[in-house]
Each structure stands twice: as structure tokens, then as C-alpha cells.
Design an enzyme around this catalytic site. Structure first.
Site, PDB file in Angstrom:
ATOM      1  N   ASN B 105     -54.556 -41.750  20.410  1.00  0.00           N
ATOM      2  CA  ASN B 105     -55.617 -41.015  19.700  1.00  0.00           C
ATOM      3  C   ASN B 105     -55.402 -40.879  18.192  1.00  0.00           C
ATOM      4  O   ASN B 105     -56.290 -41.155  17.419  1.00  0.00           O
ATOM      5  CB  ASN B 105     -55.879 -39.666  20.362  1.00  0.00           C
ATOM      6  CG  ASN B 105     -54.648 -38.818  20.506  1.00  0.00           C
ATOM      7  OD1 ASN B 105     -53.540 -39.327  20.449  1.00  0.00           O
ATOM      8  ND2 ASN B 105     -54.809 -37.532  20.676  1.00  0.00           N
ATOM      9  N   GLY B 184     -48.562 -37.303  24.712  1.00  0.00           N
ATOM     10  CA  GLY B 184     -49.565 -37.898  25.591  1.00  0.00           C
ATOM     11  C   GLY B 184     -50.059 -36.875  26.593  1.00  0.00           C
ATOM     12  O   GLY B 184     -50.011 -35.662  26.337  1.00  0.00           O
ATOM     13  N   SER B 185     -50.484 -37.356  27.738  1.00  0.00           N
ATOM     14  CA  SER B 185     -51.102 -36.462  28.724  1.00  0.00           C
ATOM     15  C   SER B 185     -50.057 -35.591  29.418  1.00  0.00           C
ATOM     16  O   SER B 185     -48.877 -35.945  29.502  1.00  0.00           O
ATOM     17  CB  SER B 185     -51.849 -37.285  29.778  1.00  0.00           C
ATOM     18  OG  SER B 185     -50.920 -37.926  30.629  1.00  0.00           O
ATOM     19  N   THR B 186     -50.534 -34.471  29.938  1.00  0.00           N
ATOM     20  CA  THR B 186     -49.632 -33.570  30.663  1.00  0.00           C
ATOM     21  C   THR B 186     -49.114 -34.233  31.938  1.00  0.00           C
ATOM     22  O   THR B 186     -47.936 -34.073  32.284  1.00  0.00           O
ATOM     23  CB  THR B 186     -50.368 -32.251  30.976  1.00  0.00           C
ATOM     24  OG1 THR B 186     -50.622 -31.597  29.724  1.00  0.00           O
ATOM     25  CG2 THR B 186     -49.542 -31.343  31.857  1.00  0.00           C
ATOM     26  N   ALA B 187     -49.964 -35.004  32.609  1.00  0.00           N
ATOM     27  CA  ALA B 187     -49.535 -35.654  33.852  1.00  0.00           C
ATOM     28  C   ALA B 187     -48.354 -36.591  33.590  1.00  0.00           C
ATOM     29  O   ALA B 187     -47.329 -36.538  34.292  1.00  0.00           O
ATOM     30  CB  ALA B 187     -50.700 -36.419  34.466  1.00  0.00           C
ATOM     31  N   VAL B 188     -48.470 -37.425  32.572  1.00  0.00           N
ATOM     32  CA  VAL B 188     -47.364 -38.356  32.260  1.00  0.00           C
ATOM     33  C   VAL B 188     -46.184 -37.573  31.677  1.00  0.00           C
ATOM     34  O   VAL B 188     -45.020 -37.882  31.976  1.00  0.00           O
ATOM     35  CB  VAL B 188     -47.838 -39.462  31.285  1.00  0.00           C
ATOM     36  CG1 VAL B 188     -46.684 -40.394  30.931  1.00  0.00           C
ATOM     37  CG2 VAL B 188     -48.980 -40.262  31.907  1.00  0.00           C
ATOM     38  N   GLY B 189     -46.468 -36.550  30.904  1.00  0.00           N
ATOM     39  CA  GLY B 189     -45.399 -35.735  30.319  1.00  0.00           C
ATOM     40  C   GLY B 189     -44.523 -35.082  31.378  1.00  0.00           C
ATOM     41  O   GLY B 189     -43.301 -34.999  31.226  1.00  0.00           O
ATOM     42  N   GLU B 206     -45.121 -33.322  23.767  1.00  0.00           N
ATOM     43  CA  GLU B 206     -46.323 -32.731  23.164  1.00  0.00           C
ATOM     44  C   GLU B 206     -47.501 -33.253  23.964  1.00  0.00           C
ATOM     45  O   GLU B 206     -47.851 -34.423  23.897  1.00  0.00           O
ATOM     46  CB  GLU B 206     -46.404 -33.122  21.691  1.00  0.00           C
ATOM     47  CG  GLU B 206     -47.118 -32.079  20.869  1.00  0.00           C
ATOM     48  CD  GLU B 206     -48.543 -32.489  20.577  1.00  0.00           C
ATOM     49  OE1 GLU B 206     -49.414 -32.159  21.413  1.00  0.00           O
ATOM     50  OE2 GLU B 206     -48.766 -33.128  19.552  1.00  0.00           O
ATOM     51  N   CYS B 240     -55.229 -33.737  20.829  1.00  0.00           N
ATOM     52  CA  CYS B 240     -54.618 -32.735  21.712  1.00  0.00           C
ATOM     53  C   CYS B 240     -54.949 -31.313  21.259  1.00  0.00           C
ATOM     54  O   CYS B 240     -55.089 -30.409  22.067  1.00  0.00           O
ATOM     55  CB  CYS B 240     -53.113 -32.937  21.765  1.00  0.00           C
ATOM     56  SG  CYS B 240     -52.347 -32.939  20.133  1.00  0.00           S
TER      57      CYS B 240
END
Lengths: 46, 438
Positions: B105, B184-189, B206, B240
Site C-alpha cells: 500500500n 501487513g495484514s493481521t492474519a499474516v502478522g 505493524e 493501515c
């Protein structure tokens, strides 16, 4: 002028190298979906 | 990885001046190639020219701040010994090799904020940007550091997608990197955090946000609308820290909504290379489909629309939902697109309370004319950041930046990153014979 598309490669230990055995990814322009450039992925585990 | 490790050991021996010189040359390189950078940024990310200039500005600020980091490593602090004849030396030393993973992004500045401080502090970096924005997120900075004379192996760039290249979690699990910086995304984080925990690596994560923009009963409505329009629609809402929920006191909700809708529907959209464009395309078909599914689900659930946007090519024009409930599926979703939602509330206290009622806790904003009350309210919001009389999207490299709860762990910014990207080494010197009890 620099054309950054000339460097869409891996940069490892100071060298720009093409991936040699992995899948090729076509990167698209989000606005018109044209292919901007292609990247050959790394096949190896560095 | 082994070459990065070897290169780091030599890089760590350089003087602060040598490291500063490289970063100054990086700045000069980017300055000299601004036009090409803005051109490829708009082509590759779909970001507007305004967005590209914001990203570049933040990048320059991050690099200037990174110069200051160079003095903060390989320093020694003397601590008096509690045992007779003992001297203690506490060294601040580089961590080693750092893995950096950045998103699509705002790829330029979200990559440089890890790469530049890490290198300034004597580390090596293995950097993997999202391959969809490989030039903006990786090639530009790598080329700049190469031209600046950074020794081989100190910065390495991987343009690859672990989901399809067969390496899977190899990069995360590799024993050499001591730190994983992931945005990046919370799922991958969560996945990155699990692997880092299992392998005892440090992390900075983050992740996502569901950032509230709160308009209290005494707010200047016109100022609040101006800020909310920027905080919601900059970069098509793909940030974000973008404004996700707009929480407005009921006494001014109608006025705010009318003015907000009027502004939103007038925003120019289309080709990001047109300097007048505010809303460009979303990054890819997947993100477009996700946004459209969120809109359709909200409509099916009966959520009221004050402005119905449309898909024009790959651009999604602004949508504004009103009378949204904070516990609805829509309000609890990070929409990551130009979809706004307005949540009316009965009191200022209720606004502050529901602001924290989300799994996330990254940024927040609060509009009021009572600044004393505002600071007290700000401290009650469970987020890493609150901006009073401003919107949620702000960055400054010498301020701690990061989120609470599902928005991540760790803080970027100087000096907080020094603790993250270095470690300490205690060396004691016993100068007198020490007597032991047995």
C-alpha cells in the site's frame, strides 16, 4: 534517467540476478491491468 | 543468508561517518530520480501523484532520521562494579541480519523505515517487499543503496512470493536473521509472530487497523469534515492508519453527514497519473472484490447508504454508509477501500467508549474545541496513536509509531527502533584478585 524496470530481479550479495527455476510473476498496472514487468522468482532457498 | 551474515560483520566495523555518508548518498540519489520514482509509483501502486509525493516526503524524512541512528551503536557505557575491583562495560551492538517484509500500500516509506535505520545501526537486511509493488517497495531503495556504495551483501532484495515459489516459511524460520520486521495484514502478522516466537526471534509487527475518527458535540464541523475526507480517502483508503469508523455526536451528525457526502461525491477519480485525481484504482482485482463484498453484505444487512459509489474500471468511487451500529459486521471490518461509515452516538462519553470497541488499536482521531478534555479522552482510547483536531493518517520518524491489540507489537521511530535493532553486550573486567566463598 534510470529505468527501474531494468532491475526487477533479485539483488543478492551485490549482484542483480534472475531467478532461474521458479515461477514467473507478471506485475500489473492497477489502473489498466496492463503488464508492467515480469519477475522470475528464485527457485533456491538462499 | 550466510553472505548477508558475513557482510554484516564487516559493516558493523564501519564508523558512524561511513554509514552516514552512504545514507546521504541515498538521499541524493532519490532526489536526482524523483521524476522516475513518481512515474513508476503511480504505474505500479495505483497511487495518485499526491500520494507519491507524500510517500517520497516521508521517505526523505525517514532517511534524514536514519543518519542520526548511526551514532547510537558500538557505544560503551561504564557501570561501576558492585564487586571490588570489577569494571563493567555495556556495549550497544548491532543485532545482525534483519528480515524486512513490506506491503503493497505505501511500499516506499514502509520499506525505508526498516531498511535505513537497520543499516545505519550496523545491521544487514534481507528485504522482501510485496511482489505486486516490487519496484516501489524494493528496487528503488536497493538501487539507491547500491549507487551509494553500500558494500555487497549488506542489503539483499528478494522479489518473490513465498506462497508460490516453494519456499513457504523458509525466510521466517531461517536461523540467521535475529529480527523480523513485518508490515501487513493481521492474519499474516499472527503467522509471522507465531514463527518468530517458536524460533525465539524479535519482531516488529505493524498490522491492520479499524481507526476511529471521533467528532464530539462541540467540534468545528467544517474542520472535521475537511480532515475526515482526507483521512478516509487518501490512497483510496488503503492505509493501515486510514480512518475506518467516523463516530459523530448525534447533535451534529446530520450536518456532518450532509457536508461529508457533498465533499465525497465531488472527489475526482480515475487515472492516478492525472494530477487532479484523488481516487485512483485499488491495487488489484482481489482487493476490489473484497471491497465490493463488504458493500454488498452491508446493503443486505440493511445498512443505510447516504452515497452509493460505483466501480468505474478498476476504480471504486466513494461510498458513505450512515446510521451504522458499532457492533455491526461493517463497523468491525477494516474496509481498506474508499468506503466510509458514520456511526451516530448519544454522548461524547459513548463516542470515546465505542472507539476502543474493536479488535484493533492503531490510530485514532478526535475533534473537539475543548483541548484539555481532548487529551484526557485521547488517553482513554486503546490505540497507539491519537490525533486531536486532525485525522488518523500521520507519520513522523522521531515519534513512536505502532499499534495495540491486533494492530501489532513494537514501535517504529527514533529512538525506539534502537532498542529493536540492536542488543547489548556486558563485558566485565576484574582488575583485582577476587575472593570466592569456596
Amino acid at each position: 534517467m534510470v529505468n527501474f524496470k531494468d532491475y526487477t530481479k533479485q539483488y543478492i550479495n551485490g549482484e542483480w540476478i534472475e531467478g532461474t527455476g521458479g515461477k514467473t510473476i507478471d506485475v500489473q498496472n492497477p489502473f489498466d491491468r496492463s503488464t508492467l514487468y515480469s519477475v522470475k522468482q528464485l527457485p533456491l532457498k538462499i | 543468508m550466510t553472505t548477508a551474515q558475513a557482510a554484516q560483520k564487516e559493516w558493523a566495523k564501519t564508523t558512524p561517518e561511513e554509514r552516514k555518508k552512504v545514507i546521504r548518498k541515498v538521499i541524493a540519489y532519490l532526489e536526482a530520480h524523483k521524476e522516475e520514482i513518481i512515474d513508476i509509483y503511480t504505474s505500479e501502486t495505483g497511487g495518485t501523484i499526491l500520494s507519491a509525493n507524500i510517500a517520497l516526503q516521508i521517505t526523505f524524512e525517514e532517511l534524514e532520521e536514519a543518519i542520526k541512528f548511526a551514532d547510537e551503536v558500538n557505544i560503551v557505557k561504564e557501570v561501576p562494579g558492585m564487586i571490588e575491583g570489577k569494571e563493567n562495560h555495556v556495549y550497544r551492538v548491532p543485532l545482525g541480519v534483519i528480515t524486512s517484509i513490506s506491503p503493497f500500500n505505501f511500499p516506499l516509506n514502509l520499506s525505508v523505515r526498516t531498511i535505513a535505520p537497520a543499516i545505519a545501526l550496523g545491521n544487514a537486511v534481507v528485504h522482501k517487499p510485496d511482489v505486486a509493488t516490487g519496484i516501489t517497495g524494493g528496487v528503488i531503495l536497493t538501487k539507491a543503496f547500491e549507487e551509494a556504495g553500500l558494500p555487497a551483501g549488506v542489503l539483499n532484495l528478494l522479489l518473490t512470493d513465498p506462497k508460490t515459489d516453494g519456499t513457504g516459511d523458509y525466510l521466517l524460520e531461517h536461523p540467521i536473521p535475529r529480527f523480523i520486521s513485518f508490515t501487513g495484514s493481521t492474519a499474516v502478522g499472527r503467522h509471522v509472530g507465531e514463527i518468530a516466537g517458536r524460533n525465539l526471534k524479535k519482531v516488529a509487527l505493524e498490522l491492520g487497523g479499524n481507526n476511529p475518527f471521533i467528532v464530539l458535540s462541540d467540534a468545528d464541523v467544517d474542520r472535521a469534515v475537511d480532515a475526515a475526507i482526507f483521512g478516509k480517502f487518501v490512497h483510496q483508503g488503503q492505509i493501515c492508519m486510514i480512518t475506518n469508523r467516523i463516530i459523530v455526536h448525534k447533535d451534529i451528525a446530520d450536518e456532518f453527514t450532509a457536508k461529508f457526502v457533498e465533499r465525497a461525491k465531488a472527489l475526482p477519480f480515475g487515472d492516478p497519473k492525472d494530477p487532479s485525481t484523488v481516487i485512483g484504482p485499488l491495487i488489484n482485482e482481489r482487493q476490489l472484490e473484497k471491497a465490493q463484498a463488504i458493500i454488498e453484505n452491508a446493503k443486505k444487512a440493511g445498512v443505510k447508504l447516504a452515497l452509493e459509489g460505483e466501480r468505474v474500471g478498476n476504480v471504486l468511487t466513494p461510498y458513505v454508509f450512515t446510521d451504522v451500529k458499532n457492533d455491526s459486521e461493517l463497523a468491525q471490518t477494516e474496509v481498506f477501500s474508499p468506503v466510509a461509515m458514520i456511526i451516530p452516538v448519544g454522548s461524547d462519553e459513548e463516542a470515546i467508549k465505542i472507539a476502543s470497541e474493536t479488535e484493533y488499536g492503531l490510530s485514532s482521531a478526535l475533534f473537539t474545541q475543548n483541548l484539555e478534555k481532548a487529551e484526557q479522552f485521547a488517553l482513554q482510547i486503546d490505540s497507539g496513536v491519537t490525533h486531536i483536531n486532525d485525522q488518523t493518517v500521520n507519520a513522523q520518524p522521531d515519534i513512536p509509531f505502532g499499534g495495540n491489540k491486533a494492530s501489532g507489537v513494537g514501535r517504529f521511530g527514533n529512538p525506539w527502533l534502537i532498542e529493536e535493532f540492536t542488543t547489548t553486550k556486558w563485558v566485565s573486567v576484574q582488575k583485582k584478585y577476587r575472593e570466592f566463598p569456596f
